[in-house]
Structure formats: structure tokens, C-alpha cells
Design an enzyme around this catalytic site. Structure first.
Site, PDB file in Angstrom:
ATOM      1  CE  LYS A 212      -3.099  -2.338   3.273  1.00 32.93           C
ATOM      2  NZ  LYS A 212      -2.492  -3.018   4.420  1.00 32.93           N
TER       3      LYS A 212
ATOM      4  CG  PHE B 152      11.183   1.789  10.577  1.00 35.68           C
ATOM      5  CD1 PHE B 152      11.296   0.588   9.892  1.00 35.68           C
ATOM      6  CD2 PHE B 152       9.913   2.284  10.856  1.00 35.68           C
ATOM      7  CE1 PHE B 152      10.162  -0.107   9.490  1.00 35.68           C
ATOM      8  CE2 PHE B 152       8.777   1.592  10.457  1.00 35.68           C
ATOM      9  CZ  PHE B 152       8.908   0.389   9.779  1.00 35.68           C
TER      10      PHE B 152
ATOM     11  NE  ARG C 249      -0.293   1.988   5.178  1.00 33.45           N
ATOM     12  CZ  ARG C 249       0.655   1.144   4.823  1.00 33.45           C
ATOM     13  NH1 ARG C 249       1.665   1.551   4.092  1.00 33.45           N
ATOM     14  NH2 ARG C 249       0.619  -0.112   5.200  1.00 33.45           N
TER      15      ARG C 249
ATOM     16  CG  ASP D  94      15.191  -2.528   3.735  1.00 39.02           C
ATOM     17  OD1 ASP D  94      16.325  -2.092   3.895  1.00 39.02           O
ATOM     18  OD2 ASP D  94      14.549  -3.098   4.649  1.00 39.02           O
TER      19      ASP D  94
ATOM     20  CG  ASP E 155       2.971   0.537   7.648  1.00 43.02           C
ATOM     21  OD1 ASP E 155       3.771   0.308   6.714  1.00 43.02           O
ATOM     22  OD2 ASP E 155       2.636  -0.325   8.472  1.00 43.02           O
TER      23      ASP E 155
ATOM     24  CD  GLU F 295       8.018  -1.059  -3.240  1.00 35.21           C
ATOM     25  OE1 GLU F 295       7.049  -0.406  -2.848  1.00 35.21           O
ATOM     26  OE2 GLU F 295       8.161  -2.273  -2.994  1.00 35.21           O
ATOM     27  CG  ASP F 296       7.068   1.805  -0.049  1.00 33.48           C
ATOM     28  OD1 ASP F 296       7.815   0.922  -0.515  1.00 33.48           O
ATOM     29  OD2 ASP F 296       6.278   1.575   0.884  1.00 33.48           O
TER      30      ASP F 296
HETATM   31  P1  IMP Z   1      12.603  -5.212   0.838  1.00 37.46           P
HETATM   32  O1  IMP Z   1      11.974  -6.430   0.277  1.00 37.46           O
HETATM   33  O2  IMP Z   1      13.487  -5.554   2.020  1.00 37.46           O
HETATM   34  O3  IMP Z   1      13.361  -4.382  -0.178  1.00 37.46           O
HETATM   35  O4  IMP Z   1      11.475  -4.361   1.501  1.00 37.46           O
HETATM   36  C1  IMP Z   1      10.763  -3.447   0.819  1.00 37.46           C
HETATM   37  C2  IMP Z   1       9.526  -3.102   1.629  1.00 37.46           C
HETATM   38  O5  IMP Z   1       9.829  -2.986   3.023  1.00 37.46           O
HETATM   39  C3  IMP Z   1       9.029  -1.730   1.247  1.00 37.46           C
HETATM   40  O6  IMP Z   1       8.123  -1.832   0.180  1.00 37.46           O
HETATM   41  C4  IMP Z   1       8.400  -1.228   2.510  1.00 37.46           C
HETATM   42  O7  IMP Z   1       7.050  -1.629   2.543  1.00 37.46           O
HETATM   43  C5  IMP Z   1       9.133  -1.920   3.640  1.00 37.46           C
HETATM   44  N1  IMP Z   1      10.096  -1.027   4.310  1.00 37.46           N
HETATM   45  C6  IMP Z   1      11.446  -1.012   4.150  1.00 37.46           C
HETATM   46  N2  IMP Z   1      12.001  -0.038   4.901  1.00 37.46           N
HETATM   47  C7  IMP Z   1      10.980   0.589   5.526  1.00 37.46           C
HETATM   48  C8  IMP Z   1      10.912   1.702   6.436  1.00 37.46           C
HETATM   49  O8  IMP Z   1      11.913   2.341   6.811  1.00 37.46           O
HETATM   50  N3  IMP Z   1       9.667   2.062   6.879  1.00 37.46           N
HETATM   51  C9  IMP Z   1       8.537   1.397   6.506  1.00 37.46           C
HETATM   52  N4  IMP Z   1       8.551   0.357   5.647  1.00 37.46           N
HETATM   53  C10 IMP Z   1       9.768  -0.045   5.161  1.00 37.46           C
HETATM   54 MG    MG Z   2       6.020  -2.016   0.216  1.00 42.36          MG
END
Ligand code: IMP
Ligand code: MG
Length: 189
Positions: free
Chosen positions: A48, A157, A170, A108, A164, A104-105
Site C-alpha cells: 500500500k 525506519f 501513512r 530495502d 507505516d 515502489e515506496d
Molecule cells: P525489501 O523487500 O526488504 O526491499 O522491503 C521493501 C519493503 O519494506 C518496502 O516496500 C516497505 O514496505 C518496507 N520497508 C522497508 N524499509 C521501511 C521503512 O523504513 N519504513 C517502513 N517500511 C519499510
Molecule cells: Mg512495500
């Protein structure tokens, strides 16, 4: 935020203001307008978190495109990726032979993006690229390309503007960093 929601008690500082976010969207929108001219991409919002960024970004894109959403989850309510990604809600659009741009937001570990790219490629897309607002590049554990991003961030974070904390906050208009004691409190639970 209504009085009594105590935002000040959980936010340590603002990382990106509304002006910072607007500048990012203008810059990325211009680039995407050039790169996707005449390609009629399918823009896929990652639910989301990315919806706030998606609506601002696409309004800076002077490119005819179609819109769809993909909801994959790897996180639960925690702070670290579980490493397991699953589809919660799939695309509706047929992306065969289409140029797809995932919005994508944040990227990570990269596990979520890798999963989404492979999923969309497997459906016969012509190209799949991603534009994320934030890039936690130093945390990458998987080899996946992120073609466009607004800014790199460290291992903080973030909350607000789509991000969120326990599925709340959000709708803050800025990107903030949670106070360490808030993270500590929940990490110890
Ligand atoms: P990844 O698969 O580890 O790259 O994670 C990506 C997802 O983790 C993102 O789409 C976010 O939803 C969540 N995420 C990663 N870092 C943060 C953060 O600092 N705050 C909130 N959500 C995060
Ligand atoms: Mg996400």
C-alpha cells in the site's frame, strides 16, 4: 492528525519535507516523461505504501499510461523483511509485451522488488523497471536493479507519506524518522 494522536511523541525528525518530495517528483517525472515517451507503459503501484508517491509522481509524467496495482507482502508489522514474499493481490492488466514501470515506496533488501520484477517478467512483459522514492542501498541482500529513485537513505525506519508503523501514520505529508525509543519499545516485544 487530530489532537491527541501524539505524533510528536513518535517522530524524531523530518527527513523529507513536502517541498523536498515535490522536487523529487518533478525531477523523476521529467526523466520518466523522456524515457517512456510513446511507450504507453503500465504503471504498477506497489500497495500500500507507494500510493502517495504514485499519485504525485504520475501527475508529473506527461506520458499516456495505464495504471494497475500489485500487493505483495514480506513485512508483517515488523521492522525487518521476513525474506518471504507472497502475492496478496495480483495485477488485473495483461502485461504481455508491455513496458511496465513499478512504482515502489522504498527498496530495502531488494527481495520484494526482485520478486515483483520476476513475477511481471514471467507474464511476458517487454520490460520491467522500477522507480522508488527511497533507496536503502546499503541494506541490499539481493542483486536487483533499481533504475530510478528519489534519494538514498541510511538504515533509518521512516514513517509518513505512505510508510507505516503498525499500519498507521501513512497520511503524514512528510517523511519522518521514528524515535529510537519507539523502535526499541516494539522491538523488545
Ligand atoms: P525489501 O523487500 O526488504 O526491499 O522491503 C521493501 C519493503 O519494506 C518496502 O516496500 C516497505 O514496505 C518496507 N520497508 C522497508 N524499509 C521501511 C521503512 O523504513 N519504513 C517502513 N517500511 C519499510
Ligand atoms: Mg512495500
Amino acid at each position: 492528525m487530530a489532537k491527541g494522536d501524539n505524533i510528536d511523541q513518535i517522530i524524531d525528525h523530518k527527513l523529507f519535507t513536502e517541498d523536498d518530495i515535490h522536487e523529487m517528483c518533478v525531477r523523476l517525472g521529467k526523466q520518466l516523461t523522456e524515457d517512456y515517451a510513446g511507450k504507453k507503459p503500465v504503471v504498477v503501484g506497489a500497495l500500500k505504501g507507494a500510493i502517495y508517491f504514485l499519485t504525485d509522481l504520475t501527475r508529473q509524467m506527461d506520458v499516456a499510461h495505464q495504471l494497475d496495482f500489485l500487493d505483495v507482502s514480506s513485512y508483517g508489522d515488523g521492522f525487518e523483511s521476513t525474506g518471504k514474499v507472497k502475492i496478496v493481490s495480483d495485477l488485473v492488466t495483461d502485461v504481455k509485451d508491455r513496458n511496465v514501470l513499478i512504482v515502489e515506496d522504498i527498496v530495502d533488501t531488494g527481495l520484494t522488488l526482485k520478486f515483483m520484477k520476476e513475477h511481471i517478467m514471467a507474464r511476458g512483459a517487454k520490460s520491467v523497471k522500477c522507480c522508488a522514492m527511497l533507496n536503502k542501498e546499503a541494506r541490499r541482500t539481493t542483486d536487483v536493479e533499481l533504475e530510478y529513485y528519489g534519494s538514498k537513505v541510511g538504515n533509518e525506519f521512516v514513517v509518513g507519506y505512505g510508510w507505516d508503523f503498525l499500519n498507521m501514520y501513512r497520511n503524514l505529508p512528510y517523511v519522518g524518522v521514528l524515535k529510537p525509543e519507539v523502535i526499541q519499545h516494539y522491538a523488545n516485544k
